[in-house]
Design a protein around this motif. Structure first.
Motif, short mmCIF file in Angstrom:
data_model
loop_
_atom_site.label_atom_id
_atom_site.label_comp_id
_atom_site.label_asym_id
_atom_site.label_seq_id
_atom_site.Cartn_x
_atom_site.Cartn_y
_atom_site.Cartn_z
N MET A 74 -35.85 43.91 -85.47
CA MET A 74 -36.04 45.19 -86.16
C MET A 74 -35.01 46.19 -85.64
N ARG A 75 -34.37 46.86 -86.58
CA ARG A 75 -33.46 47.96 -86.25
C ARG A 75 -34.15 49.26 -86.64
N GLN A 76 -34.11 50.22 -85.74
CA GLN A 76 -34.72 51.51 -86.04
C GLN A 76 -33.70 52.63 -85.86
N PHE A 77 -33.87 53.66 -86.67
CA PHE A 77 -33.06 54.86 -86.58
C PHE A 77 -33.99 56.06 -86.54
N ILE A 78 -33.74 56.94 -85.59
CA ILE A 78 -34.46 58.21 -85.52
C ILE A 78 -33.42 59.29 -85.75
N VAL A 79 -33.62 60.09 -86.79
CA VAL A 79 -32.68 61.17 -87.10
C VAL A 79 -33.42 62.49 -87.02
N SER A 80 -32.95 63.36 -86.15
CA SER A 80 -33.57 64.66 -85.97
C SER A 80 -32.95 65.67 -86.93
N GLY A 81 -33.80 66.23 -87.80
CA GLY A 81 -33.35 67.25 -88.75
C GLY A 81 -33.83 68.61 -88.31
N HIS A 82 -32.93 69.52 -88.03
CA HIS A 82 -33.29 70.79 -87.39
C HIS A 82 -33.57 71.92 -88.36
N GLY A 121 -43.64 65.05 -83.86
CA GLY A 121 -42.30 65.55 -83.62
C GLY A 121 -41.44 64.52 -82.91
N PHE A 122 -40.36 64.99 -82.34
CA PHE A 122 -39.35 64.12 -81.75
C PHE A 122 -39.89 63.27 -80.60
N GLU A 123 -40.57 63.91 -79.65
CA GLU A 123 -41.01 63.17 -78.46
C GLU A 123 -41.98 62.03 -78.76
N PRO A 124 -43.07 62.26 -79.51
CA PRO A 124 -43.96 61.12 -79.77
C PRO A 124 -43.33 60.01 -80.61
N ILE A 125 -42.43 60.37 -81.52
CA ILE A 125 -41.74 59.33 -82.29
C ILE A 125 -40.83 58.51 -81.38
N ASP A 127 -26.02 69.64 -83.00
CA ASP A 127 -26.23 68.89 -81.77
C ASP A 127 -27.72 68.78 -81.49
N PHE A 128 -28.09 67.85 -80.63
CA PHE A 128 -29.48 67.76 -80.21
C PHE A 128 -29.91 69.08 -79.58
N LEU A 173 -34.82 64.99 -73.05
CA LEU A 173 -35.68 63.82 -73.24
C LEU A 173 -34.85 62.55 -73.35
N LEU A 174 -33.76 62.61 -74.10
CA LEU A 174 -32.90 61.44 -74.24
C LEU A 174 -32.23 61.05 -72.93
N SER A 175 -31.87 62.04 -72.12
CA SER A 175 -31.24 61.71 -70.84
C SER A 175 -32.21 60.95 -69.94
#
Length: 198
Positions: A1-9, A111-115, A153-154, A161-163
């Motif tokens: 499975m390939r997944q993509f998470i895209v954050s839309g601000h 939101g971003f963190e739980p996803i 940017d993020f 969180l990503l770091s």
């Protein structure tokens, strides 16, 4: 499975937007729609082994499931219509419980963190970033979870969180790419075993 998470601000959090002005009146929803197309479409086919999460304003997430998708077309307008339909049913999404708004399209109040946490349990989190390790020097993961931002940017919290949570930080080439182009290159990286086999 390939997944993509895209954050839309800047994208809308309600269905009250016009499909005729996705780049202006809908807060650059056009960027996210192009990401969905890049994630799923092959020539005359859809990638069924792909899951894409569009995180809207860190409040809602629209999940597209490749193995279940129907009525997804490659134009931005029809993809935006699926997102708008999902947001029309936002009151049905209670807590983290998803609601299926059309075949293969789900809406949740996450939101971003739980996803990111949920997706990280299914694979290797790969942040696509211009300061990452060159992709040609990284072994392509079996079940990658690619994390991208829209035209911005993020946000600070997302970057922190990503770091902490990203397993890899990868650069796909010498130039900065649009998010949807990065998705296409990431697919090619995986399809060709890291550019080593065609």
């Amino acid at each position: 499975m390939r997944q993509f998470i895209v954050s839309g601000h800047d994208v809308p959090l309600t269905s009250d937007f016009s499909l005729d002005d996705l780049a202006g009146g809908a807060g650059r929803l056009d960027v996210l729609c192009r990401c969905v197309s890049s994630a799923f479409f092959l020539s005359h086919a859809i990638r069924e082994d792909v899951r894409t999460h569009l995180v809207l304003g860190d409040e809602f997430t629209v999940r597209f499931e490749g193995s279940e998708l129907r009525r997804l077309n490659p134009d931005e307008r029809s993809t935006a219509a699926l997102i708008r339909k999902a947001l029309e049913e936002r009151e049905e999404a209670i807590g983290h419980m998803e609601v299926e708004t059309s075949p293969g399209v789900y809406l949740s109040r996450r939101g971003f963190e739980p996803i990111l946490e949920t997706a990280a349990g299914d694979g290797t989190v790969v942040q696509l970033h211009e300061d990452g390790d060159p992709a040609v020097e990284v072994e392509p993961p079996a079940d990658p979870v690619f994390v991208l931002s829209d035209h911005r940017d993020f946000a600070k919290g997302e970057a922190e969180l990503l770091s902490e949570r990203a397993d890899e930080r990868v650069r796909l080439g010498p130039e900065r790419l649009h998010a949807n182009h990065a998705i296409t290159v990431a697919h090619n990286w995986l399809d060709t075993e890291g550019y080593a086999e065609y």
